[in-house]
Design a protein around this motif. Structure first.
Motif, short mmCIF file in Angstrom:
data_model
loop_
_atom_site.label_atom_id
_atom_site.label_comp_id
_atom_site.label_asym_id
_atom_site.label_seq_id
_atom_site.Cartn_x
_atom_site.Cartn_y
_atom_site.Cartn_z
N ILE A 456 -14.98 -2.88 7.28
CA ILE A 456 -15.04 -2.43 5.90
C ILE A 456 -15.20 -0.92 5.88
O ILE A 456 -16.19 -0.38 6.40
CB ILE A 456 -16.21 -3.09 5.15
CG1 ILE A 456 -16.11 -4.62 5.20
CG2 ILE A 456 -16.25 -2.62 3.70
CD1 ILE A 456 -17.30 -5.34 4.63
N TYR A 457 -14.22 -0.24 5.31
CA TYR A 457 -14.27 1.21 5.16
C TYR A 457 -14.49 1.52 3.69
O TYR A 457 -13.74 1.07 2.83
CB TYR A 457 -12.96 1.85 5.64
CG TYR A 457 -12.69 1.65 7.11
CD1 TYR A 457 -13.15 2.56 8.04
CD2 TYR A 457 -11.99 0.55 7.55
CE1 TYR A 457 -12.92 2.39 9.40
CE2 TYR A 457 -11.74 0.36 8.91
CZ TYR A 457 -12.21 1.28 9.83
OH TYR A 457 -11.97 1.10 11.16
N ALA A 458 -15.53 2.29 3.39
CA ALA A 458 -15.90 2.54 1.99
C ALA A 458 -16.23 4.01 1.79
O ALA A 458 -16.72 4.70 2.69
CB ALA A 458 -17.10 1.68 1.59
N GLY A 459 -15.97 4.49 0.59
CA GLY A 459 -16.31 5.86 0.23
C GLY A 459 -16.51 5.98 -1.26
O GLY A 459 -15.97 5.18 -2.04
N LEU A 481 -12.13 -0.69 1.44
CA LEU A 481 -11.03 -1.39 2.10
C LEU A 481 -11.59 -2.32 3.16
O LEU A 481 -12.32 -1.88 4.05
CB LEU A 481 -10.06 -0.40 2.75
CG LEU A 481 -9.02 -0.99 3.71
CD1 LEU A 481 -8.08 -1.95 2.98
CD2 LEU A 481 -8.23 0.12 4.40
N ARG A 482 -11.27 -3.62 3.06
CA ARG A 482 -11.72 -4.60 4.05
C ARG A 482 -10.51 -5.18 4.77
O ARG A 482 -9.62 -5.74 4.12
CB ARG A 482 -12.52 -5.70 3.37
CG ARG A 482 -13.13 -6.72 4.35
CD ARG A 482 -14.10 -7.64 3.63
NE ARG A 482 -14.92 -8.41 4.56
CZ ARG A 482 -15.97 -9.14 4.21
NH1 ARG A 482 -16.32 -9.20 2.92
NH2 ARG A 482 -16.66 -9.80 5.10
N HIS A 483 -10.49 -5.04 6.10
CA HIS A 483 -9.37 -5.53 6.90
C HIS A 483 -9.88 -6.59 7.88
O HIS A 483 -10.81 -6.35 8.64
CB HIS A 483 -8.73 -4.39 7.68
CG HIS A 483 -7.69 -4.83 8.66
ND1 HIS A 483 -6.45 -5.32 8.26
CD2 HIS A 483 -7.71 -4.91 10.03
CE1 HIS A 483 -5.76 -5.65 9.34
NE2 HIS A 483 -6.49 -5.41 10.41
N ILE A 489 -5.25 -10.03 6.69
CA ILE A 489 -5.75 -10.05 5.31
C ILE A 489 -6.39 -8.70 5.00
O ILE A 489 -7.25 -8.22 5.74
CB ILE A 489 -6.78 -11.18 5.11
CG1 ILE A 489 -6.15 -12.54 5.37
CG2 ILE A 489 -7.35 -11.13 3.69
CD1 ILE A 489 -7.13 -13.70 5.26
N ASP A 490 -5.96 -8.09 3.90
CA ASP A 490 -6.53 -6.82 3.46
C ASP A 490 -7.00 -6.95 2.02
O ASP A 490 -6.28 -7.49 1.17
CB ASP A 490 -5.50 -5.69 3.56
CG ASP A 490 -5.13 -5.37 4.99
OD1 ASP A 490 -6.04 -5.01 5.76
OD2 ASP A 490 -3.94 -5.48 5.33
N GLU A 491 -8.21 -6.44 1.75
CA GLU A 491 -8.78 -6.46 0.41
C GLU A 491 -9.21 -5.05 0.03
O GLU A 491 -9.91 -4.38 0.79
CB GLU A 491 -9.97 -7.41 0.34
CG GLU A 491 -9.62 -8.86 0.66
CD GLU A 491 -10.83 -9.76 0.76
OE1 GLU A 491 -10.65 -10.99 0.74
OE2 GLU A 491 -11.97 -9.24 0.88
N VAL A 492 -8.80 -4.60 -1.16
CA VAL A 492 -9.13 -3.26 -1.64
C VAL A 492 -9.82 -3.39 -2.99
O VAL A 492 -9.32 -4.08 -3.89
CB VAL A 492 -7.89 -2.37 -1.77
CG1 VAL A 492 -8.28 -0.99 -2.29
CG2 VAL A 492 -7.17 -2.25 -0.43
N THR A 493 -10.96 -2.73 -3.13
CA THR A 493 -11.68 -2.69 -4.40
C THR A 493 -11.87 -1.25 -4.83
O THR A 493 -12.42 -0.45 -4.08
CB THR A 493 -13.05 -3.38 -4.29
OG1 THR A 493 -12.90 -4.70 -3.79
CG2 THR A 493 -13.73 -3.43 -5.65
#
Length: 541
Positions: A456-459, A481-483, A489-493
């Motif tokens: 999970i990469y977040a900023g 971004l969760r990969h 499977i990729d999830e972006v919030t």
């Protein structure tokens, strides 16, 4: 492997019989009126201009704001009131990255204002400002920083952000109702409760979700010691959201304690223990079978030795994660992550202060595995190289980058590895405006077949402005971004928010907030967006 583990074993628990409960004076940023100064002269006149030691509680209200070096009038400057202990860090309280000094709960991690697939409240703007200030006191101010009484160290809801070099940075809180707390023995207790009503066009945060109203209740209690040496803090926060359309209530709890021992002028010991309860978002791939309850218990012990040219610190810790809910595979996710690490900080005294860290990781799942299942036990490491940034009250924080890898026992699953990046920065362009920025990387386990886990990469970036002592505003934007490794499977919030707080009395304030959230996934049928607006009242003491 065994040799490496021995070489990296950084912490030996030492029982230190010290007297903790010392009655401490109150340290305030500001100055006393001339007539009072004459009665309570400081030993160092130059220091008295910036900090005042008040032994008589009746004199607290007489403390004046610090003199401005930029020609502002007193109305444009920070007040000299005592601020409340902060609860943690910035963005959201979903992941952990304890800072030196007294590590409060789940601090130092950005989740892009989205919760990292967990349903937890957005944390205060002040949490990041005070987190950076706490690090500066622990790493840059030496014994003076470690020995500052708790009432001077700042916390969530205060107006000053602490005694560190970020003391002049606006922390996003209204100053008119700055809490003073309740003195009980050698502790100061701060309490707060918020009640808000809201409306959302997508209450369930799913594709095609229904609109409706909701009510949020958020109580919190914080206690912090006022000892001349050492520090103990206790925190309890909760959130309950009920919905008008019959959805199950959304709940979260965060509780814990943190201790700092000033063993000698160059040796500091730390320890913390916390419990967190949250719920996973039902839009993420992890909770495809229904909303999961997540229970996390974490603990850590650490020692830091200050040397002439560097500070060496070591720690050992563990995080216990337990899942329960609608999904039948919940128990298969229960696991414990053990870690031990070393960190080396350069004591250069310069604006940039490099550091490096290395950690060993060991993860063990509760469920035993036969020949038909995937063996997810793992071992791994994480290495980082970064720098502290200390440019006075204008810019402070840290930036780091490195590599993390977890090697799973099952050879059919690939390693869970990748670049890790972190940042925690506070920029104060003016006394009335503060900008914060955060970046974080975290790895999470999974039971999705064929996947070794997710990264999970977040900023996020947030801006707060002090319109007056009664009115404060905030803007923020973040992305997560969760990969999932091995399954594509990729999830972006993406999240945006805007809020206003107006202090009506010395204890009560009105609040209003607008939030936009957009979720996209490589899995079909999961995308959604949501607009919500809230308004309510906050009471604190």
């Amino acid at each position: 492997m065994r040799t490496a583990a021995v070489l990296l074993l950084p912490v030996v628990l030492v029982a230190v019989p010290v007297a903790l409960a010392q009655e401490g004076a109150v340290l305030l940023r500001g100055s006393l009126p001339e007539d009072v100064q004459a009665k309570q002269a400081a030993q160092d006149p130059a220091e008295a201009e910036s900090f005042v030691v008040v032994s008589d509680p009746s004199l607290v209200g007489a403390v004046l704001p610090p003199q401005s070096s930029e020609g502002q009038s007193p109305d444009e400057m920070m007040t000299g009131s005592i601020s409340v202990p902060d609860e943690g860090v910035f963005a959201l309280r979903a992941f952990e990255d304890p800072a030196p000094g007294v590590a409060t709960l789940n601090q130092g991690a950005s989740t892009g204002l989205s919760g990292g697939a967990k349903l937890v409240p957005v944390a205060r703007f002040s949490e990041r400002v005070n987190s950076v200030g706490r690090q500066q006191r622990a790493e840059g101010n030496g014994v003076a920083g470690r020995a500052a009484p708790a009432s001077a160290q700042g916390a969530a809801g205060g107006s000053s952000g602490g005694v560190g070099t970020t003391a002049e940075a606006f922390d996003g809180e209204t100053r008119f109702d700055a809490p003073v707390g309740l003195r009980v023995g050698t502790f100061t207790i701060f309490s707060e409760a918020s009640l808000r009503g809201g409306y959302s066009d997508n209450l369930s945060q799913t594709r095609g979700g229904e609109a409706g109203s909701y009510v949020v209740v958020e109580p919190s209690v914080t206690a912090r010691s006022n000892w001349a040496r050492h520090e103990l803090s206790l925190n309890l926060n909760g959130s309950l959201t009920t919905y008008s359309n019959g959805l199950d209530p959304e709940k979260s709890i965060l509780a814990g304690t943190a201790l700092r021992l000033d063993i000698d002028p160059n040796l500091t010991g730390t320890g913390n223990l916390s419990y967190a309860y949250s719920q996973e978002s039902n839009s993420t791939a992890e909770s495809a079978g229904g909303v999961e309850d997540v229970h996390e218990i974490s603990g850590e012990l650490g020692l830091a030795r200050e040397l002439p040219l560097a500070t060496v610190s070591g720690r050992v810790g563990a995080v216990r994660s337990q899942y329960a809910g609608a999904s039948g595979s919940s128990s298969e996710r229960n696991n414990t992550l053990y870690s031990t690490g070393l960190r080396l900080d350069a004591n250069t005294g310069a604006i940039l202060r490099p550091f490096t860290s290395a950690d060993l990781l060991l993860r063990r799942f509760d469920a035993s595995c036969n020949s038909d299942c995937e063996k997810r036990n793992s071992w791994g490491y994480e290495m980082r190289l970064g720098t502290r940034v200390d440019y006075g009250a204008k810019l402070a924080g840290d930036i780091s980058a490195g590599w993390r890898a977890e090697h799973l026992d099952d050879e059919t699953l690939g390693d869970l590895s990748g670049l890790v990046a972190g940042a925690n920065l506070v920029w104060s362009p003016t006394r009335r405006t503060t900008v914060t920025a955060g970046v974080n990387t975290t790895f999470a386990t999974t039971t999705i077949a064929g996947s070794s886990g997710s990264a999970i990469y977040a900023g996020d970036m947030r801006l707060a402005h002090d319109f007056s002592d009664r009115l404060a505003g905030e803007l923020g934007a973040g992305v997560s971004l969760r990969h999932y490794e091995g399954v594509g499977i990729d999830e972006v919030t993406a999240t945006g928010l805007a809020g206003l707080t107006f202090a009506v009395t010395r204890n009560a304030a009105l609040q209003a907030k607008y939030t936009y959230r957009a979720f996209t996934s490589s899995q079909g049928g999961s995308d959604y967006d949501e607009n919500s607006i809230e308004a309510g009242v906050r009471i604190r003491h």
